[in-house]
Design an enzyme around this catalytic site. Structure first.
Site, PDB file in Angstrom:
ATOM      1  N   HIS A 131      56.642  38.551  43.828  1.00 39.07           N
ATOM      2  CA  HIS A 131      56.390  39.947  43.467  1.00 39.07           C
ATOM      3  C   HIS A 131      56.972  40.926  44.480  1.00 39.07           C
ATOM      4  CE1 HIS A 131      52.779  38.687  40.721  1.00 39.07           C
ATOM      5  NE2 HIS A 131      53.939  38.577  40.118  1.00 39.07           N
ATOM      6  N   GLU A 227      36.265  30.395  43.103  1.00 41.86           N
ATOM      7  CA  GLU A 227      35.756  30.405  41.724  1.00 41.86           C
ATOM      8  C   GLU A 227      36.664  29.570  40.836  1.00 41.86           C
ATOM      9  OE1 GLU A 227      33.107  32.211  41.048  1.00 41.86           O
ATOM     10  OE2 GLU A 227      33.028  33.246  42.994  1.00 41.86           O
TER      11      GLU A 227
HETATM   12  P1  NAD Z   1      43.635  38.055  41.939  1.00 38.97           P
HETATM   13  O1  NAD Z   1      43.103  39.230  42.683  1.00 38.97           O
HETATM   14  O2  NAD Z   1      43.801  38.167  40.478  1.00 38.97           O
HETATM   15  O3  NAD Z   1      42.681  36.802  42.183  1.00 38.97           O
HETATM   16  C1  NAD Z   1      42.274  36.398  43.465  1.00 38.97           C
HETATM   17  C2  NAD Z   1      41.745  34.986  43.351  1.00 38.97           C
HETATM   18  O4  NAD Z   1      41.434  34.536  44.665  1.00 38.97           O
HETATM   19  C3  NAD Z   1      40.473  34.852  42.518  1.00 38.97           C
HETATM   20  O5  NAD Z   1      40.592  33.734  41.661  1.00 38.97           O
HETATM   21  C4  NAD Z   1      39.379  34.618  43.571  1.00 38.97           C
HETATM   22  O6  NAD Z   1      38.343  33.784  43.071  1.00 38.97           O
HETATM   23  C5  NAD Z   1      40.147  33.930  44.653  1.00 38.97           C
HETATM   24  N1  NAD Z   1      39.628  34.110  46.014  1.00 38.97           N
HETATM   25  C6  NAD Z   1      39.037  35.206  46.558  1.00 38.97           C
HETATM   26  N2  NAD Z   1      38.770  34.983  47.845  1.00 38.97           N
HETATM   27  C7  NAD Z   1      39.189  33.743  48.134  1.00 38.97           C
HETATM   28  C8  NAD Z   1      39.200  32.934  49.311  1.00 38.97           C
HETATM   29  N3  NAD Z   1      38.709  33.398  50.480  1.00 38.97           N
HETATM   30  N4  NAD Z   1      39.707  31.685  49.254  1.00 38.97           N
HETATM   31  C9  NAD Z   1      40.205  31.194  48.084  1.00 38.97           C
HETATM   32  N5  NAD Z   1      40.231  31.899  46.927  1.00 38.97           N
HETATM   33  C10 NAD Z   1      39.726  33.167  46.970  1.00 38.97           C
HETATM   34  O7  NAD Z   1      44.985  37.672  42.674  1.00 38.97           O
HETATM   35  P2  NAD Z   1      46.333  37.061  42.081  1.00 38.97           P
HETATM   36  O8  NAD Z   1      46.047  35.913  41.198  1.00 38.97           O
HETATM   37  O9  NAD Z   1      47.222  36.911  43.255  1.00 38.97           O
HETATM   38  O10 NAD Z   1      46.956  38.177  41.114  1.00 38.97           O
HETATM   39  C11 NAD Z   1      46.865  39.550  41.349  1.00 38.97           C
HETATM   40  C12 NAD Z   1      48.132  40.286  41.740  1.00 38.97           C
HETATM   41  O11 NAD Z   1      47.721  41.130  42.801  1.00 38.97           O
HETATM   42  C13 NAD Z   1      49.269  39.509  42.279  1.00 38.97           C
HETATM   43  O12 NAD Z   1      50.378  39.920  41.569  1.00 38.97           O
HETATM   44  C14 NAD Z   1      49.449  39.986  43.730  1.00 38.97           C
HETATM   45  O13 NAD Z   1      50.804  40.347  43.915  1.00 38.97           O
HETATM   46  C15 NAD Z   1      48.679  41.263  43.809  1.00 38.97           C
HETATM   47  N6  NAD Z   1      47.939  41.478  45.068  1.00 38.97           N
HETATM   48  C16 NAD Z   1      48.466  41.070  46.245  1.00 38.97           C
HETATM   49  C17 NAD Z   1      47.749  41.255  47.419  1.00 38.97           C
HETATM   50  C18 NAD Z   1      48.377  40.800  48.714  1.00 38.97           C
HETATM   51  O14 NAD Z   1      49.610  40.860  48.873  1.00 38.97           O
HETATM   52  N7  NAD Z   1      47.568  40.308  49.655  1.00 38.97           N
HETATM   53  C19 NAD Z   1      46.479  41.833  47.384  1.00 38.97           C
HETATM   54  C20 NAD Z   1      45.970  42.268  46.132  1.00 38.97           C
HETATM   55  C21 NAD Z   1      46.710  42.069  44.972  1.00 38.97           C
END
Ligand code: NAD
Length: 259
Positions: A131, A227
Site C-alpha cells: 500500500h 481475534e
Molecule cells: P485492520 O485494522 O483491518 O485489522 C487489524 C487486525 O490486527 C485485526 O484483525 C486485529 O484483530 C489484529 N490485531 C490488533 N492488534 C493486534 C496485535 N497486537 N497482534 C496481532 N494482531 C492484532 O488492518 P489491515 O488488515 O492491515 O487493513 C487495514 C488497512 O489499514 C491496511 O490497508 C493498512 O494499510 C492500513 N493501516 C496501516 C497502518 C500502519 O501502517 N501501521 C495503520 C492503520 C491502518
C-alpha cells in the site's frame, strides 16, 4: 485446524508453537503477510477496533481518494495526526522477530499492508510495500514524488512546486495497488509453501487474496492475530491467537534452536 486460545494451557500453546516452527523449518520458502495489527504495539492504531485516531476519523470517509480531492484540508488534518504518530513509532518485538527470521534464513519476504516503514526499521530487507510508503509524498497534479522530511506540514494541505496538492505516497481507498508491488506479492504468494499471516483483518482486497493464492498452490497458513478473521476457520492451518509482540518472539526462540 489447530488453535491457540487464551483458555488453553501453556503446554498447548507451546505444542502449537512447536508445530508452527517445524513447518517453517521444513519449508522451502516462507512469506509473511502483515497488517496494521503488527504495529499496534508500536502505538499505531489499526483501523478495526476502537482506538484513538479512528474513533475521531472514520477511515472509510477519510482514507478515500475522493475525500482527499474534494476536501484536502480536512483530510490533511487527519493525515498530519497520523503522520506524527507514525514518525514517533519504533519497531516492536514482532517486527524485530520477523527481521531475525529473515536473518536466520527462515523468512524469504514480507508483504506488508502497512505504510509505517517499521519492518525496514527493524532490519528486514525484502519488504514489499503493498500500500505504498508514508516516507514520500506524491503530487495529485503532476505525479512528482518528494521525500516527506522536505515538506513542511505547518500549513495544510501541503503543495507541490507545481501548485498541486500533495498526498502521502500510499494507496487510498479507490486507488489501484502499485503494479510492481502487486506483481511481486502475487509471485511470492504463489511460490511460498508457508504463509505467516500477522495482524491483518484480511478483508481489504486485493491484499486479502494473497493467503488464498498461497493456499491454492498448496501452502500452509499460520495465522497470528488477537481475534479470528475470515481466514481462521477457512484456510488457516495453525491459528496462534494472541498479540504478535508476544507470539512471534516465542516462535523465533524455538527457530533459534533449529538453526
Ligand atoms: P485492520 O485494522 O483491518 O485489522 C487489524 C487486525 O490486527 C485485526 O484483525 C486485529 O484483530 C489484529 N490485531 C490488533 N492488534 C493486534 C496485535 N497486537 N497482534 C496481532 N494482531 C492484532 O488492518 P489491515 O488488515 O492491515 O487493513 C487495514 C488497512 O489499514 C491496511 O490497508 C493498512 O494499510 C492500513 N493501516 C496501516 C497502518 C500502519 O501502517 N501501521 C495503520 C492503520 C491502518
Amino acid at each position: 485446524m489447530l488453535t491457540i486460545r487464551k483458555r488453553l494451557g501453556m503446554a498447548d500453546m507451546e505444542r502449537l508453537l512447536d508445530k508452527a516452527a517445524k513447518l517453517i523449518r521444513r519449508a522451502r520458502a516462507v512469506v509473511a503477510l502483515t497488517g496494521a495489527g503488527i504495529s499496534v504495539e508500536s502505538g499505531i492504531p489499526a483501523f478495526r477496533g476502537t482506538q484513538g485516531l479512528w474513533e475521531k476519523y472514520d477511515p472509510m470517509e477519510y482514507a478515500h481518494i475522493d475525500a482527499l480531492r474534494a476536501h484536502p484540508e480536512k483530510v490533511w488534518r487527519m493525515l498530519r495526526e497520523l503522520q506524527q504518530i507514525v514518525e514517533g513509532a519504533r519497531p516492536n518485538p514482532a517486527h524485530l522477530s520477523l527481521a531475525r527470521m529473515e536473518q536466520l534464513g527462515f523468512l524469504r519476504a514480507i508483504i506488508t499492508q502497512n505504510i509505517d516503514h517499521l519492518h525496514q526499521d527493524a532490519g528486514s530487507r525484502y519488504v514489499i510495500e503493498f500500500h505504498g510508503s508514508g516516507h514520500k509524498l506524491a503530487c495529485l497534479s503532476c505525479g512528482e514524488r518528494i521525500p516527506r522530511h522536505l515538506v513542511d506540514l505547518s500549513s495544510i494541505p501541503p503543495r507541490c512546486f507545481c501548485g498541486g496538492v500533495l498526498k502521502p505516497d500510499v494507496v487510498f481507498f479507490g486507488e489501484p495497488i502499485p503494479w510492481r508491488a502487486l506483481i511481486q506479492a502475487q509471485e511470492e504468494s504463489k511460490n511460498c509453501d508457508v504463509m505467516l499471516v500477522v495482524g491483518t483483518s484480511a478483508v481489504v482486497a486485493p491484499a486479502c487474496d494473497m493467503p488464498y493464492l498461497a493456499k491454492d498452490r498448496g501452502a500452509r497458513i499460520i495465522e497470528v492475530n488477537t481475534e479470528e478473521t475470515p481466514l481462521t476457520r477457512t484456510i488457516t492451518d495453525i491459528f496462534l491467537q494472541g498479540s504478535a509482540g508476544t507470539i512471534l518472539p516465542k516462535l523465533v526462540a524455538i527457530l533459534e534452536t533449529m538453526v
